[in-house]
Scaffold this motif. Structure first.
Motif, PDB file in Angstrom:
ATOM      1  N   ALA A  16       0.654  -1.752  -0.557  1.00  0.00           N
ATOM      2  CA  ALA A  16      -0.059  -0.100   0.141  1.00  0.00           C
ATOM      3  C   ALA A  16       1.023   1.244   0.092  1.00  0.00           C
ATOM      4  O   ALA A  16       2.475   1.289   0.074  1.00  0.00           O
ATOM      5  CB  ALA A  16      -0.904   0.242   1.157  1.00  0.00           C
ATOM      6  N   GLN A  17       0.248   2.568  -0.163  1.00  0.00           N
ATOM      7  CA  GLN A  17       0.921   3.547  -0.658  1.00  0.00           C
ATOM      8  C   GLN A  17       1.041   4.230   0.940  1.00  0.00           C
ATOM      9  O   GLN A  17      -0.111   4.309   1.019  1.00  0.00           O
ATOM     10  CB  GLN A  17       0.491   4.804  -1.162  1.00  0.00           C
ATOM     11  N   THR A  31       6.148  10.170   1.682  1.00  0.00           N
ATOM     12  CA  THR A  31       5.592   9.070   0.778  1.00  0.00           C
ATOM     13  C   THR A  31       6.412   7.690   0.675  1.00  0.00           C
ATOM     14  O   THR A  31       7.080   7.055  -0.057  1.00  0.00           O
ATOM     15  CB  THR A  31       5.231   9.609  -0.919  1.00  0.00           C
ATOM     16  N   LYS A 117      -1.891   9.759   5.063  1.00  0.00           N
ATOM     17  CA  LYS A 117      -3.014   9.357   4.271  1.00  0.00           C
ATOM     18  C   LYS A 117      -2.900   7.814   3.947  1.00  0.00           C
ATOM     19  O   LYS A 117      -1.269   7.805   3.638  1.00  0.00           O
ATOM     20  CB  LYS A 117      -2.585  10.108   3.295  1.00  0.00           C
ATOM     21  N   MET A 119      -4.393   5.060   1.547  1.00  0.00           N
ATOM     22  CA  MET A 119      -5.233   5.112   0.066  1.00  0.00           C
ATOM     23  C   MET A 119      -6.705   5.077   0.845  1.00  0.00           C
ATOM     24  O   MET A 119      -6.722   6.106   1.637  1.00  0.00           O
ATOM     25  CB  MET A 119      -4.854   3.695   0.147  1.00  0.00           C
ATOM     26  N   ASN A 120      -7.472   4.490   1.010  1.00  0.00           N
ATOM     27  CA  ASN A 120      -9.019   4.405   1.307  1.00  0.00           C
ATOM     28  C   ASN A 120      -8.757   4.325   2.731  1.00  0.00           C
ATOM     29  O   ASN A 120     -10.204   4.777   3.287  1.00  0.00           O
ATOM     30  CB  ASN A 120     -10.223   4.054   0.651  1.00  0.00           C
ATOM     31  N   TRP A 121      -8.292   4.195   3.556  1.00  0.00           N
ATOM     32  CA  TRP A 121      -8.532   3.696   4.921  1.00  0.00           C
ATOM     33  C   TRP A 121      -7.958   4.995   5.505  1.00  0.00           C
ATOM     34  O   TRP A 121      -8.817   4.496   7.280  1.00  0.00           O
ATOM     35  CB  TRP A 121      -7.028   2.193   5.281  1.00  0.00           C
ATOM     36  N   ASN A 124      -9.578   8.127   2.714  1.00  0.00           N
ATOM     37  CA  ASN A 124      -8.824   8.646   0.537  1.00  0.00           C
ATOM     38  C   ASN A 124      -8.649  10.355   1.139  1.00  0.00           C
ATOM     39  O   ASN A 124      -8.615  11.107   0.872  1.00  0.00           O
ATOM     40  CB  ASN A 124     -10.254   9.237   0.216  1.00  0.00           C
TER      41      ASN A 124
END
Length: 201
Positions: A16-17, A31, A117, A119-121, A124
Motif C-alpha cells: 500500500a501507499q 511517501t 493517508k 489509500m482509502n483506509w 481517501n
C-alpha cells in the motif's frame, strides 16, 4: 508479491501507499510504497458513570470518543539509493517529533502535528493528529548496502511502527439522519472500478 491482509491469515501483509505529512513546525511530506504488516483503527469512548440510589445500573454520560491508528509497515530496498531515500523520508518525520523553539528566547512555540493517508483506509484523505510512538528498527539480518569508503550503511529492510491519535477536523456525530463526517467514515467506500481491482490473496 506480498499477500493481502486476510482475517483467516493474521500473518499476511499487503502492499500500500503510505503518505505522512508534518504540519508543524515545518511542512514536509514523505511517501512510502510500503508493505503493511499490521494495522489497527481503534475507537475508544469515555463515559462518566454515576451510581444512583435505587438503580441497579449506573447512569452513564458520554464524555467523548477518541480515535487512535496503529500501523506497522516494512520498507524494502533494491539498492543503496532507494534505501537512502526511505531514510531521508523517515528523518523528516523524526525531526518533526520535536517541538519548535523561538530562536531568540528558546521558548517552545508549538506542538508537532502530523497528517496520515493510507489509500482509502483513512477515508481517501489525510487525517491530522499527533504521534505518540514512532519506532524504526532496521532488520540487519536481511543485509545492508555498505559504503566502506564513506563509512555509511543503508539497510535493505526497514520495519517501522507508529501510533497516531487522530484530531478530527470536524465535530463527529449524527445530525438528523446523516453522520457529520460523511457516509464513508472511517473507510472510504466509493464505487469500485472493476477493471482496476487486483486480488493479491
Amino acid at each position: 508479491m506480498a499477500q493481502a491482509l486476510n482475517p483467516n491469515n493474521p500473518g499476511s501483509t499487503i502492499n500500500a501507499q503510505i503518505i505522512i505529512t508534518t504540519f508543524y513546525p515545518t511542512t514536509r511530506t514523505a511517501t512510502f510504497p510500503a508493505t503493511i504488516t499490521d494495522y489497527a483503527d481503534s475507537f475508544s469512548s469515555q463515559w462518566d458513570e454515576q451510581s444512583a440510589y435505587g438503580f441497579q445500573d449506573n447512569v452513564a454520560i458520554l464524555q467523548g470518543t477518541t480515535r487512535m491508528i496503529r500501523v506497522s509497515f516494512v520498507l524494502g530496498s533494491e539498492d543503496a539509493e532507494e534505501s537512502k531515500e526511505y531514510m531521508k523520508g523517515l528523518n523528516k518525520i523524526v525531526q518533526n517529533l520535536y517541538p519548535a523553539y523561538n530562536s531568540s528566547t528558546g521558548q517552545p512555540q508549538g506542538t508537532p502535528l502530523f497528517g496520515l493517508k493510507i489509500m482509502n483506509w483513512t477515508q481517501n484523505k489525510s487525517l491530522m493528529g499527533y504521534v505518540k510512538n514512532f519506532t524504526i528498527s532496521p532488520d540487519l539480518s536481511e543485509g545492508a548496502f555498505i559504503q566502506f569508503r564513506t563509512g555509511k550503511m543503508y539497510p535493505k529492510i526497514i520495519p517501522v511502527t507508529f501510533e497516531m491519535t487522530v484530531i478530527h477536523d470536524k465535530r463527529p456525530g449524527t445530525s438528523g439522519n446523516k453522520f457529520t463526517l460523511g457516509a464513508d467514515f472511517p473507510v472510504g467506500l466509493s464505487p469500485l472500478e472493476a477493471a482496476n481491482i487486483v486480488d493479491e490473496c
